[in-house]
Design a protein around this motif. Structure first.
Motif, PDB file in Angstrom:
ATOM      1  N   UNK A 238       6.424  54.483  17.013  1.00  0.00           N
ATOM      2  CA  UNK A 238       6.304  54.913  18.408  1.00  0.00           C
ATOM      3  C   UNK A 238       6.185  56.433  18.494  1.00  0.00           C
ATOM      4  N   UNK A 239       6.974  57.140  17.673  1.00  0.00           N
ATOM      5  CA  UNK A 239       6.932  58.592  17.661  1.00  0.00           C
ATOM      6  C   UNK A 239       5.566  59.088  17.195  1.00  0.00           C
ATOM      7  N   UNK A 240       5.019  58.455  16.161  1.00  0.00           N
ATOM      8  CA  UNK A 240       3.700  58.842  15.660  1.00  0.00           C
ATOM      9  C   UNK A 240       2.631  58.631  16.726  1.00  0.00           C
ATOM     10  N   UNK A 241       2.767  57.546  17.482  1.00  0.00           N
ATOM     11  CA  UNK A 241       1.810  57.258  18.556  1.00  0.00           C
ATOM     12  C   UNK A 241       1.914  58.303  19.665  1.00  0.00           C
ATOM     13  N   UNK A 242       3.145  58.713  19.997  1.00  0.00           N
ATOM     14  CA  UNK A 242       3.350  59.748  21.025  1.00  0.00           C
ATOM     15  C   UNK A 242       2.715  61.061  20.581  1.00  0.00           C
ATOM     16  N   UNK A 243       2.966  61.462  19.343  1.00  0.00           N
ATOM     17  CA  UNK A 243       2.407  62.724  18.834  1.00  0.00           C
ATOM     18  C   UNK A 243       0.883  62.694  18.825  1.00  0.00           C
ATOM     19  N   UNK A 244       0.321  61.557  18.405  1.00  0.00           N
ATOM     20  CA  UNK A 244      -1.138  61.433  18.370  1.00  0.00           C
ATOM     21  C   UNK A 244      -1.730  61.519  19.768  1.00  0.00           C
ATOM     22  N   UNK A 245      -1.066  60.881  20.729  1.00  0.00           N
ATOM     23  CA  UNK A 245      -1.551  60.913  22.108  1.00  0.00           C
ATOM     24  C   UNK A 245      -1.388  62.297  22.740  1.00  0.00           C
ATOM     25  N   UNK A 246      -0.309  63.005  22.396  1.00  0.00           N
ATOM     26  CA  UNK A 246      -0.129  64.370  22.907  1.00  0.00           C
ATOM     27  C   UNK A 246      -1.240  65.280  22.388  1.00  0.00           C
TER      28      UNK A 246
END
Length: 348
Positions: A238-246
């Motif tokens: 989930x954290x990796x997805x947040x960083x990628x989306x940011x």
């Protein structure tokens, strides 16, 4: 206010534990103090006053060290107690500029009496952390112009577990300081202990615990950590997805891809909602970004379209969160309120 709402109890495990004396609502500020000692980030030098941290166009530079900048004589005079310990050393090492941490330690030595009762990592730090502190102290010694000063090592050990980043209204780090500030972000019942998050909650449980143990020398046993024990894989994904989306959002904004940015902003709101509580600052900022994009899209296309309704919904929730996190007078909250008012005025 703090004396009425909280009771401070010292114990071996938590140091100074804060307990609510009565039910406390989200958005209540139970404590706000000026930093006992602080340092401005190198990236902000010449842009912000070293004392009050205000962003100003016309700043006065310290003529001896050429490193510190001030709004005027009053701020320079107020900062002199801290700056005096570092000024001569900075001037002597020109053109090389000291690190922020070395300046922080040197300035903390001047506030030795004010930080005397703070907790310290001395005797608790790992060998690697101890070596890091010693290296930082050596550089600070150069600024202080002495071979060794025990109070500098003591200050560095206290900075390690008591300092927090200082942010501007856009949540960009502008400095570091030792200060106490507490705004309640969720409902607190009477006699319940208050906790602060210290680090990003969207990181995995093992990562948070490792950082807290290294930086603040305690192992976290909070409700969130206990709930997420053994579930690092899902949290990390989930954290990796947040960083990628940011990163994607920032790229889309830079490329003026408003439609793509709005879709990404919507994804980020959903991701933060799954990871954080309702009134977390990151959730409020994500909703604010989404609401602004929805409003812009609505006004460029069709004022009676559903997008304007969505914008009002996003901005309303964003304002509620930002008022709780930052207060009604914060520049970011005021900007969000203005965006909401403009959207409502455009509603047919």
């Amino acid at each position: 206010m703090a004396e009425m709402l909280i009771n401070i109890v010292r114990d071996e495990r938590y140091g100074r534990g804060w307990y609510a004396t009565q039910p406390i609502k989200p958005g209540t500020e139970v404590l706000r103090e000026e930093p006992q000692v602080h340092v401005i980030s190198r990236s902000q030098r010449g842009k912000r006053c070293d004392w009050c941290l205000r962003n100003a166009e016309h700043l006065t530079r310290c003529t001896r060290c050429l490193c510190a900048w001030y709004c005027g004589h009053r701020c320079q005079k107020n900062d002199w107690i801290q700056h005096n310990t570092e000024c001569r050393g900075i001037a002597a090492t020109q053109p090389r500029m000291p690190t922020d941490k070395a300046r922080f330690i040197a300035r903390a030595v001047a506030r030795e009496s004010e930080i005397a009762n703070l907790s310290s990592v001395e005797g608790k730090a790992s060998p690697d952390t101890k070596q890091l502190i010693e290296d930082q102290v050596l550089e600070a010694m150069e600024l202080l112009g002495v071979a060794y000063k025990p109070s500098a090592y003591d200050a560095a050990c206290k900075i390690k577990c008591n300092a927090f980043d200082i942010y501007n209204h856009s949540s960009t780090t502008i400095g570091e300081g030792i200060y106490k500030s507490c705004i309640i972000l969720t409902d607190i019942s009477a006699d319940k202990q208050l906790f602060i998050s210290y680090i990003a909650l969207v990181e995995s449980c093992s990562h948070r615990r490792a950082c807290l143990l290294d930086h603040y020398t305690f192992e976290c046993t909070c409700v969130r950590c206990k709930r997420e024990e053994g579930n690092d894989g899902e949290v990390e994904r989930n954290m990796a997805t947040i960083k990628a989306n940011e990163q994607l959002y920032n790229t889309q904004i830079e490329n003026n891809d408003k439609a793509g940015a709005m879709e990404t902003a919507l994804n980020l709101v959903a991701l933060y909602r799954c990871s954080l509580f309702t009134h977390h600052p990151a959730q409020g900022l994500a909703l604010f970004r989404l609401g602004k994009l929805q409003k812009q899209a609505a006004l460029q296309q069709d004022k009676s379209g559903a997008t304007l309704t969505f914008a009002i919904g996003s901005l309303t929730t964003a304002v509620q969160a930002l008022q709780i996190c930052f207060g009604p007078d914060h520049p970011l909250t005021k900007e969000a309120v203005l965006e909401l008012q403009e959207a409502e005025e455009e509603t047919p």
